[in-house]
Scaffold this motif. Sequence first.
Motif, short mmCIF file in Angstrom:
data_model
loop_
_atom_site.label_atom_id
_atom_site.label_comp_id
_atom_site.label_asym_id
_atom_site.label_seq_id
_atom_site.Cartn_x
_atom_site.Cartn_y
_atom_site.Cartn_z
N GLN A 24 1.02 16.66 -6.64
CA GLN A 24 2.12 17.62 -6.65
C GLN A 24 1.56 18.95 -6.16
O GLN A 24 0.49 19.38 -6.58
N GLU A 25 2.27 19.60 -5.25
CA GLU A 25 1.86 20.91 -4.73
C GLU A 25 2.21 22.03 -5.71
O GLU A 25 1.40 22.88 -6.01
N GLN A 26 3.48 22.02 -6.18
CA GLN A 26 3.95 23.08 -7.05
C GLN A 26 4.73 22.50 -8.23
O GLN A 26 5.39 21.47 -8.10
N ARG A 27 4.65 23.22 -9.34
CA ARG A 27 5.46 22.86 -10.49
C ARG A 27 6.88 23.36 -10.25
O ARG A 27 7.13 24.11 -9.31
N SER A 28 7.81 22.97 -11.11
CA SER A 28 9.21 23.38 -10.93
C SER A 28 9.39 24.89 -11.02
O SER A 28 10.34 25.43 -10.47
N ASP A 29 8.44 25.60 -11.69
CA ASP A 29 8.54 27.05 -11.79
C ASP A 29 7.90 27.76 -10.59
O ASP A 29 7.82 28.99 -10.55
N GLY A 30 7.45 26.99 -9.60
CA GLY A 30 6.88 27.56 -8.39
C GLY A 30 5.38 27.80 -8.44
O GLY A 30 4.78 28.13 -7.43
N GLN A 31 4.77 27.63 -9.61
CA GLN A 31 3.32 27.80 -9.74
C GLN A 31 2.59 26.60 -9.14
O GLN A 31 3.11 25.49 -9.10
N GLN A 32 1.37 26.83 -8.68
CA GLN A 32 0.56 25.75 -8.13
C GLN A 32 0.31 24.69 -9.20
O GLN A 32 0.03 25.01 -10.35
N SER A 33 0.43 23.43 -8.81
CA SER A 33 0.24 22.33 -9.74
C SER A 33 -1.11 21.66 -9.52
O SER A 33 -1.55 21.48 -8.38
N ASN A 34 -1.76 21.28 -10.62
CA ASN A 34 -3.00 20.50 -10.56
C ASN A 34 -2.72 19.02 -10.84
O ASN A 34 -3.65 18.24 -10.99
N PHE A 35 -1.45 18.63 -10.88
CA PHE A 35 -1.13 17.25 -11.22
C PHE A 35 -1.50 16.31 -10.08
O PHE A 35 -1.17 16.55 -8.92
N PHE A 36 -2.20 15.24 -10.44
CA PHE A 36 -2.47 14.16 -9.49
C PHE A 36 -2.69 12.89 -10.28
O PHE A 36 -2.96 12.91 -11.48
N ARG A 37 -2.57 11.79 -9.60
CA ARG A 37 -2.98 10.52 -10.18
C ARG A 37 -3.46 9.62 -9.05
O ARG A 37 -3.06 9.79 -7.90
N LEU A 38 -4.31 8.70 -9.40
CA LEU A 38 -4.82 7.72 -8.45
C LEU A 38 -4.14 6.41 -8.78
O LEU A 38 -4.22 5.93 -9.90
N GLU A 39 -3.47 5.86 -7.80
CA GLU A 39 -2.68 4.66 -8.01
C GLU A 39 -3.30 3.51 -7.23
O GLU A 39 -3.65 3.66 -6.07
N ASN A 40 -3.42 2.38 -7.90
CA ASN A 40 -3.92 1.17 -7.26
C ASN A 40 -2.72 0.25 -7.04
O ASN A 40 -2.25 -0.40 -7.99
N PRO A 41 -2.19 0.18 -5.81
CA PRO A 41 -0.99 -0.63 -5.58
C PRO A 41 -1.19 -2.12 -5.79
O PRO A 41 -0.23 -2.85 -5.93
N GLY A 42 -2.44 -2.57 -5.85
CA GLY A 42 -2.72 -3.99 -6.04
C GLY A 42 -2.71 -4.45 -7.48
O GLY A 42 -2.70 -5.63 -7.76
N ARG A 43 -2.72 -3.48 -8.42
CA ARG A 43 -2.76 -3.84 -9.83
C ARG A 43 -1.36 -4.09 -10.35
O ARG A 43 -0.42 -3.41 -10.00
#
Length: 90
Positions: free
Chosen positions: A68-87
């Motif tokens: 995620q680039e930005q949170r809903s309030d416009g602040q920079q977001s640090n949210f990420f996740r690593l997804e394994n599509p094979g699992r």
Amino acid sequence: MATTHHEVIKQWAEARNATPATVSGTEHGDHLGVLRFDFGGDSEGLRHVSWEEWFNPFDGRGLNFIYQEQRSDGQQSNFFRLENPGREDA
């Protein structure tokens, strides 16, 4: 020249002063375990690694980087996740 997923991930992390890391104790022999980023806060249990070390298991496991680039309030977001599509554990 097209931007690679490695460049996108590095740019996202560097914009947040994040360092590639792994969770200590989750290694499998010589292979890194859980991949994370250290955002400079509570980094207890994290071990910094090089980008090359981080991308080797990322690519080898066929992971997708969801972020995620930005949170809903416009602040920079640090949210990420690593997804394994094979699992199939969902």
